[in-house]
Design a protein around this motif. Structure first.
Motif, mmCIF file in Angstrom:
data_model
loop_
_atom_site.group_PDB
_atom_site.id
_atom_site.type_symbol
_atom_site.label_atom_id
_atom_site.label_comp_id
_atom_site.label_asym_id
_atom_site.label_seq_id
_atom_site.Cartn_x
_atom_site.Cartn_y
_atom_site.Cartn_z
ATOM 1 N N THR A 49 15.461 -1.935 -60.770
ATOM 2 C CA THR A 49 16.591 -1.027 -60.940
ATOM 3 C C THR A 49 16.054 0.375 -61.170
ATOM 4 O OG1 THR A 49 17.818 -2.836 -61.992
ATOM 5 C CG2 THR A 49 18.689 -0.614 -62.282
ATOM 6 N N LEU A 50 16.439 1.293 -60.317
ATOM 7 C CA LEU A 50 15.959 2.667 -60.388
ATOM 8 C C LEU A 50 17.140 3.619 -60.545
ATOM 9 C CD1 LEU A 50 13.408 2.389 -57.459
ATOM 10 C CD2 LEU A 50 12.899 2.308 -59.907
ATOM 11 N N MET A 51 17.040 4.490 -61.519
ATOM 12 C CA MET A 51 18.080 5.486 -61.751
ATOM 13 C C MET A 51 17.699 6.769 -61.032
ATOM 14 S SD MET A 51 20.162 3.649 -63.419
ATOM 15 C CE MET A 51 21.403 4.888 -63.796
ATOM 16 N N VAL A 52 18.645 7.300 -60.279
ATOM 17 C CA VAL A 52 18.427 8.501 -59.477
ATOM 18 C C VAL A 52 19.558 9.491 -59.715
ATOM 19 C CG1 VAL A 52 17.186 7.217 -57.666
ATOM 20 C CG2 VAL A 52 19.647 7.556 -57.472
ATOM 21 N N SER A 70 13.586 5.486 -50.248
ATOM 22 C CA SER A 70 13.590 6.633 -49.349
ATOM 23 C C SER A 70 14.672 7.558 -49.898
ATOM 24 C CB SER A 70 13.960 6.210 -47.922
ATOM 25 O OG SER A 70 14.410 7.334 -47.184
ATOM 26 N N MET A 71 14.266 8.698 -50.424
ATOM 27 C CA MET A 71 15.257 9.600 -51.027
ATOM 28 C C MET A 71 16.270 10.093 -49.997
ATOM 29 S SD MET A 71 14.966 9.498 -54.141
ATOM 30 C CE MET A 71 13.809 8.982 -55.377
ATOM 31 N N LYS A 72 15.847 10.195 -48.755
ATOM 32 C CA LYS A 72 16.775 10.594 -47.689
ATOM 33 C C LYS A 72 17.859 9.523 -47.510
ATOM 34 C CE LYS A 72 16.687 12.447 -43.029
ATOM 35 N NZ LYS A 72 15.846 12.884 -41.926
ATOM 36 N N ALA A 83 18.431 13.653 -53.091
ATOM 37 C CA ALA A 83 18.274 12.671 -54.162
ATOM 38 C C ALA A 83 16.909 12.838 -54.806
ATOM 39 C CB ALA A 83 18.419 11.256 -53.612
ATOM 40 N N GLU A 84 16.852 12.543 -56.099
ATOM 41 C CA GLU A 84 15.585 12.560 -56.827
ATOM 42 C C GLU A 84 15.649 11.535 -57.948
ATOM 43 O OE1 GLU A 84 15.027 16.471 -58.442
ATOM 44 O OE2 GLU A 84 16.804 16.349 -59.702
ATOM 45 N N MET A 85 14.473 11.108 -58.393
ATOM 46 C CA MET A 85 14.415 10.163 -59.502
ATOM 47 C C MET A 85 14.956 10.837 -60.762
ATOM 48 S SD MET A 85 13.341 7.328 -58.298
ATOM 49 C CE MET A 85 13.167 6.459 -59.846
ATOM 50 N N ALA A 151 26.105 -2.419 -50.395
ATOM 51 C CA ALA A 151 24.828 -2.821 -49.800
ATOM 52 C C ALA A 151 24.477 -1.742 -48.789
ATOM 53 C CB ALA A 151 24.964 -4.169 -49.132
ATOM 54 N N SER A 152 23.355 -1.054 -49.031
ATOM 55 C CA SER A 152 22.972 0.084 -48.200
ATOM 56 C C SER A 152 21.476 0.062 -47.905
ATOM 57 C CB SER A 152 23.289 1.394 -48.933
ATOM 58 O OG SER A 152 24.649 1.466 -49.295
ATOM 59 N N ALA A 153 21.089 0.745 -46.848
ATOM 60 C CA ALA A 153 19.667 0.919 -46.543
ATOM 61 C C ALA A 153 19.123 1.965 -47.505
ATOM 62 C CB ALA A 153 19.492 1.376 -45.099
ATOM 63 N N LEU A 154 18.169 1.553 -48.350
ATOM 64 C CA LEU A 154 17.646 2.448 -49.388
ATOM 65 C C LEU A 154 16.139 2.620 -49.357
ATOM 66 C CD1 LEU A 154 19.653 0.979 -52.427
ATOM 67 C CD2 LEU A 154 20.182 3.090 -51.169
ATOM 68 N N ILE A 155 15.436 1.735 -48.628
ATOM 69 C CA ILE A 155 13.976 1.732 -48.724
ATOM 70 C C ILE A 155 13.297 2.434 -47.554
ATOM 71 C CG2 ILE A 155 13.848 -0.281 -50.204
ATOM 72 C CD1 ILE A 155 13.351 -2.030 -47.787
#
Length: 156
Positions: A49-52, A70-72, A83-85, A151-155
């Protein structure tokens, strides 16, 4: 049974899950990979789990522990431009969890959440239950429903 905000939320919602404690190593370079190794679980099914922040707004991403965001793609998933961490102190204050134990379930302040789409194809995934050293096993559709996630492409 252990009790965390996330477990309480799932129990109240009637969502089925299994608990999986493990020996948390605070010195581990990658907590998700260490947890997968400790429990003998495929790292692709062990989700982190990553908070952005997307355009300055908090969001939550859940992806396989052996992959990177992938921040994009994160920005696109939340219909933003950049997007950023999120900084660790902000993530801990917002979620009510300590880093290494952040769960998408039962966060102090719920935020828009997205799960990596490829992880949603598995029959079962493992996600932090809200404390270091405690994971829960859950059906991806139940995880999405409980968090109101997409559900999204995130990586990368």
């Amino acid at each position: 049974m252990a009790s965390t905000q996330g477990l309480n939320m799932l129990q109240t919602a009637g969502v089925a899950f299994t608990l999986h404690p493990y020996d948390y190593d605070p010195k581990a370079e990658a907590v998700g990979l260490q947890a997968a190794a400790a429990l003998g679980i495929d790292p692709g099914l062990m989700l982190k789990t990553l908070m952005v922040e997307v355009d300055g707004k908090p969001c939550c991403c859940v992806i396989p522990s052996d992959r990177q965001l992938s921040m994009k793609k994160v920005a696109a998933a939340f219909k933003g431009k950049a997007a950023e961490m999120m900084a660790v102190p902000k993530a801990e204050k917002l979620t009510g969890y300590k880093v290494g134990g952040i769960s998408p379930f039962g966060q102090k302040r719920p935020v828009p959440t997205a799960f990596e789409v490829s992880a949603c194809q598995a029959p079962r995934v493992w996600i932090n239950a809200g404390q270091r050293g405690l994971l829960l096993g859950i059906v991806p559709a139940d995880a999405l429903g409980a968090t109101g996630a997409t559900a999204s492409a995130l990586i990368a």
